[in-house]
Write a protein that holds these residues in place. Structure first.
Motif, PDB file in Angstrom:
ATOM      1  N   SER A   1      -4.194  11.347  -4.534  1.00  0.00           N
ATOM      2  CA  SER A   1      -3.879  11.057  -3.143  1.00  0.00           C
ATOM      3  C   SER A   1      -5.156  10.587  -2.444  1.00  0.00           C
ATOM      4  CB  SER A   1      -3.332  12.308  -2.457  1.00  0.00           C
ATOM      5  OG  SER A   1      -3.004  12.029  -1.130  1.00  0.00           O
ATOM      6  N   ILE A   2      -5.116   9.400  -1.892  1.00  0.00           N
ATOM      7  CA  ILE A   2      -6.269   8.839  -1.187  1.00  0.00           C
ATOM      8  C   ILE A   2      -5.930   8.762   0.298  1.00  0.00           C
ATOM      9  CG2 ILE A   2      -7.827   6.873  -0.974  1.00  0.00           C
ATOM     10  CD1 ILE A   2      -7.194   6.229  -3.920  1.00  0.00           C
TER      11      ILE A   2
ATOM     12  N   MET B   1       0.820  -1.217   0.000  1.00  0.00           N
ATOM     13  CA  MET B   1       0.000   0.000   0.000  1.00  0.00           C
ATOM     14  C   MET B   1       0.852   1.264   0.000  1.00  0.00           C
ATOM     15  SD  MET B   1      -3.039  -0.872  -0.403  1.00  0.00           S
ATOM     16  CE  MET B   1      -2.453  -2.263  -1.336  1.00  0.00           C
ATOM     17  N   THR B   2       2.013   1.222   0.636  1.00  0.00           N
ATOM     18  CA  THR B   2       2.919   2.364   0.579  1.00  0.00           C
ATOM     19  C   THR B   2       3.407   2.559  -0.849  1.00  0.00           C
ATOM     20  OG1 THR B   2       3.605   2.056   2.869  1.00  0.00           O
ATOM     21  CG2 THR B   2       5.068   3.350   1.466  1.00  0.00           C
TER      22      THR B   2
ATOM     23  N   ASN C   1       0.556   3.986  -2.809  1.00  0.00           N
ATOM     24  CA  ASN C   1       0.381   5.405  -2.491  1.00  0.00           C
ATOM     25  C   ASN C   1       1.398   6.273  -3.213  1.00  0.00           C
ATOM     26  OD1 ASN C   1      -1.862   5.648  -0.766  1.00  0.00           O
ATOM     27  ND2 ASN C   1      -0.674   4.906   0.969  1.00  0.00           N
TER      28      ASN C   1
ATOM     29  N   LEU D   1      -6.460   5.404   2.136  1.00  0.00           N
ATOM     30  CA  LEU D   1      -5.430   4.406   1.844  1.00  0.00           C
ATOM     31  C   LEU D   1      -4.167   4.693   2.654  1.00  0.00           C
ATOM     32  CD1 LEU D   1      -4.858   1.914   0.124  1.00  0.00           C
ATOM     33  CD2 LEU D   1      -3.994   3.438  -1.650  1.00  0.00           C
ATOM     34  N   TYR D   2      -3.801   5.965   2.725  1.00  0.00           N
ATOM     35  CA  TYR D   2      -2.642   6.362   3.526  1.00  0.00           C
ATOM     36  C   TYR D   2      -2.869   6.017   4.999  1.00  0.00           C
ATOM     37  CZ  TYR D   2       0.647   9.388   5.956  1.00  0.00           C
ATOM     38  OH  TYR D   2       1.619   9.859   6.796  1.00  0.00           O
ATOM     39  N   GLU D   3      -4.058   6.336   5.510  1.00  0.00           N
ATOM     40  CA  GLU D   3      -4.365   6.023   6.908  1.00  0.00           C
ATOM     41  C   GLU D   3      -4.408   4.521   7.159  1.00  0.00           C
ATOM     42  OE1 GLU D   3      -7.838   8.002   8.393  1.00  0.00           O
ATOM     43  OE2 GLU D   3      -6.799   9.924   8.545  1.00  0.00           O
TER      44      GLU D   3
ATOM     45  N   MET E   1       0.598   6.278  -7.002  1.00  0.00           N
ATOM     46  CA  MET E   1      -0.608   7.064  -7.278  1.00  0.00           C
ATOM     47  C   MET E   1      -0.356   8.562  -7.096  1.00  0.00           C
ATOM     48  SD  MET E   1      -3.482   4.499  -5.662  1.00  0.00           S
ATOM     49  CE  MET E   1      -4.519   5.810  -5.176  1.00  0.00           C
ATOM     50  N   ARG E   2       0.429   8.902  -6.081  1.00  0.00           N
ATOM     51  CA  ARG E   2       0.650  10.320  -5.801  1.00  0.00           C
ATOM     52  C   ARG E   2       1.614  10.960  -6.793  1.00  0.00           C
ATOM     53  NH1 ARG E   2       2.859  13.120  -0.283  1.00  0.00           N
ATOM     54  NH2 ARG E   2       2.588  15.242  -0.993  1.00  0.00           N
TER      55      ARG E   2
END
Length: 180
Positions: free
Chosen positions: A46-47, A32-33, A36, A50-52, A39-40
């Motif tokens: 930026s979601i 997921m990192t 992220n 997903l970051y959280e 995607m960013r």
């Protein structure tokens, strides 16, 4: 002694199973990192949720795996003489540390965390971010999970060290001539 060995074995098996299950969160965090970052910086997206979720996975793994770390003897020691001690001496240090340091710390964390977690559940506390996750109260519950799992494994740790203190050696480890 066989009953003691059975209790230790059951606790260790449960801790091992739980540790292996939760350790999969590390893979999730890496994937997921990576997602992220791609995607960013590639797509400009930026979601927050997903970051959280990566932060949640990190917090859950750090709290839930403390007992597994204790079982595998991967916890931090701040004793400069420990390495030079014989097995009985190390066992006595471990017993004293468990009874006089770990147990009181766990009690304080448990008693102080319950009202905090209860309040969070009553409010169904969510993220401060608009698009964040709605389950902060579940994450805060892992403070209690941390205490429960670490205390559970501390029982096994204490029993193992009591056995070593009585016998003078670890019956599960091969004897070395300098440790007799």
């Amino acid at each position: 002694m066989q009953a003691l060995d059975k209790v230790i074995s059951v606790i260790d098996r449960i801790t091992e199973l739980f540790g292996k299950l939760i350790s999969w969160l590390v893979l999730y965090m890496v994937l997921m990192t990576f997602a992220n970052v791609v995607m960013r910086y590639v797509f400009g997206i930026s979601i927050i949720a997903l970051y959280e979720s990566v932060l949640y996975a990190f917090a859950i793994s750090m709290t839930a795996l403390a007992g597994w770390a204790l079982m595998r003897d991967q916890h931090v020691r701040v004793d400069i003489f420990y390495g030079a001690m014989r097995p009985r001496g190390r066992a006595l240090v471990n017993i004293a540390g468990t009874v006089f340091l770990l147990a009181p710390m766990l009690w304080v964390l448990w008693s102080r965390s319950i009202p905090y977690v209860e309040r969070s559940w009553k409010l169904r506390e969510t993220s401060n971010e608009v698009a964040g996750l709605d389950y902060l109260y579940v994450l805060k519950t892992f403070m209690l999970v941390f205490v429960a799992l670490l205390a559970f494994q501390a029982v096994s740790f204490l029993l193992k060290n009591l056995r070593i203190a009585v016998l003078g050696h670890d019956p599960d480890a091969p004897l070395h001539p300098d440790e007799i």
